[in-house]
Design a protein around this motif. Structure first.
Motif, PDB file in Angstrom:
ATOM      1  N   ASN A   6       0.858  -1.189   0.000  1.00  0.00           N
ATOM      2  CA  ASN A   6       0.000   0.000   0.000  1.00  0.00           C
ATOM      3  C   ASN A   6       0.889   1.232   0.000  1.00  0.00           C
ATOM      4  O   ASN A   6       1.746   1.372   0.868  1.00  0.00           O
ATOM      5  N   TRP A   7       0.702   2.099  -0.970  1.00  0.00           N
ATOM      6  CA  TRP A   7       1.508   3.295  -1.138  1.00  0.00           C
ATOM      7  C   TRP A   7       0.642   4.526  -0.897  1.00  0.00           C
ATOM      8  O   TRP A   7      -0.526   4.539  -1.239  1.00  0.00           O
ATOM      9  N   ARG A   8       1.246   5.568  -0.366  1.00  0.00           N
ATOM     10  CA  ARG A   8       0.596   6.875  -0.240  1.00  0.00           C
ATOM     11  C   ARG A   8       1.664   7.901  -0.562  1.00  0.00           C
ATOM     12  O   ARG A   8       2.779   7.837  -0.049  1.00  0.00           O
ATOM     13  N   GLY A   9       1.340   8.831  -1.448  1.00  0.00           N
ATOM     14  CA  GLY A   9       2.350   9.798  -1.821  1.00  0.00           C
ATOM     15  C   GLY A   9       1.758  11.033  -2.457  1.00  0.00           C
ATOM     16  O   GLY A   9       0.533  11.174  -2.570  1.00  0.00           O
ATOM     17  N   GLN A  52      -3.308   7.390  -3.303  1.00  0.00           N
ATOM     18  CA  GLN A  52      -3.133   6.116  -2.624  1.00  0.00           C
ATOM     19  C   GLN A  52      -3.150   5.045  -3.696  1.00  0.00           C
ATOM     20  O   GLN A  52      -4.014   5.048  -4.585  1.00  0.00           O
ATOM     21  N   THR A  54      -1.826   0.717  -4.797  1.00  0.00           N
ATOM     22  CA  THR A  54      -1.343  -0.597  -4.386  1.00  0.00           C
ATOM     23  C   THR A  54      -0.532  -1.179  -5.534  1.00  0.00           C
ATOM     24  O   THR A  54      -0.727  -0.818  -6.699  1.00  0.00           O
ATOM     25  N   THR A  69       9.723  -4.434  -0.330  1.00  0.00           N
ATOM     26  CA  THR A  69       9.095  -3.112  -0.317  1.00  0.00           C
ATOM     27  C   THR A  69      10.153  -2.016  -0.394  1.00  0.00           C
ATOM     28  O   THR A  69       9.996  -1.037  -1.129  1.00  0.00           O
ATOM     29  N   ALA A  73      10.523   0.694  -3.384  1.00  0.00           N
ATOM     30  CA  ALA A  73      10.567   2.136  -3.131  1.00  0.00           C
ATOM     31  C   ALA A  73      11.811   2.760  -3.750  1.00  0.00           C
ATOM     32  O   ALA A  73      11.760   3.862  -4.297  1.00  0.00           O
TER      33      ALA A  73
END
Length: 101
Positions: A6-9, A52, A54, A69, A73
């Motif tokens: 799960n990514w948030r940026g 957000q 995925t 992960t 990144a």
């Protein structure tokens, strides 16, 4: 099992279509597709969009999930580094050679 990351940026884009193009480029860099879950303007800095996402992970062990992960990144948003402050461990940095697909 750890199925997804799960990514948030924040992305510097003006419209959602621009975010989708950037996310597609990130997926190409990672070698895995990203799925956009949400898109909205960042209230603090209007030039940015908060997203957000995925991406697939599919590993069993927690330590392998963390390692993959971190590699993901590094591929999509480097350079960055992570180093422990209380123990002597090898820091992952952009200067080290990372395995590529």
């Amino acid at each position: 099992m750890f199925e997804v990351i799960n990514w948030r940026g924040h992305l510097r884009v003006t419209k959602q279509v621009g975010a989708e193009r950037m996310i597609a480029r990130m997926g190409a860099a990672l070698g895995e597709p990203f799925t956009l879950l949400s898109y909205q303007r960042y209230w603090k800095i209007p030039e940015l969009a908060e997203v957000q996402l995925t991406s697939p992970l599919g590993v069993q062990e927690p330590q392998e999930a963390v390692f993959r992960t971190m590699l993901a990144a590094q591929r999509v948003a480097g350079p960055w580094s992570a180093s422990p402050t209380t123990c002597s461990a090898i820091a992952l940095t952009s200067k080290e050679s990372l395995p590529r697909r």
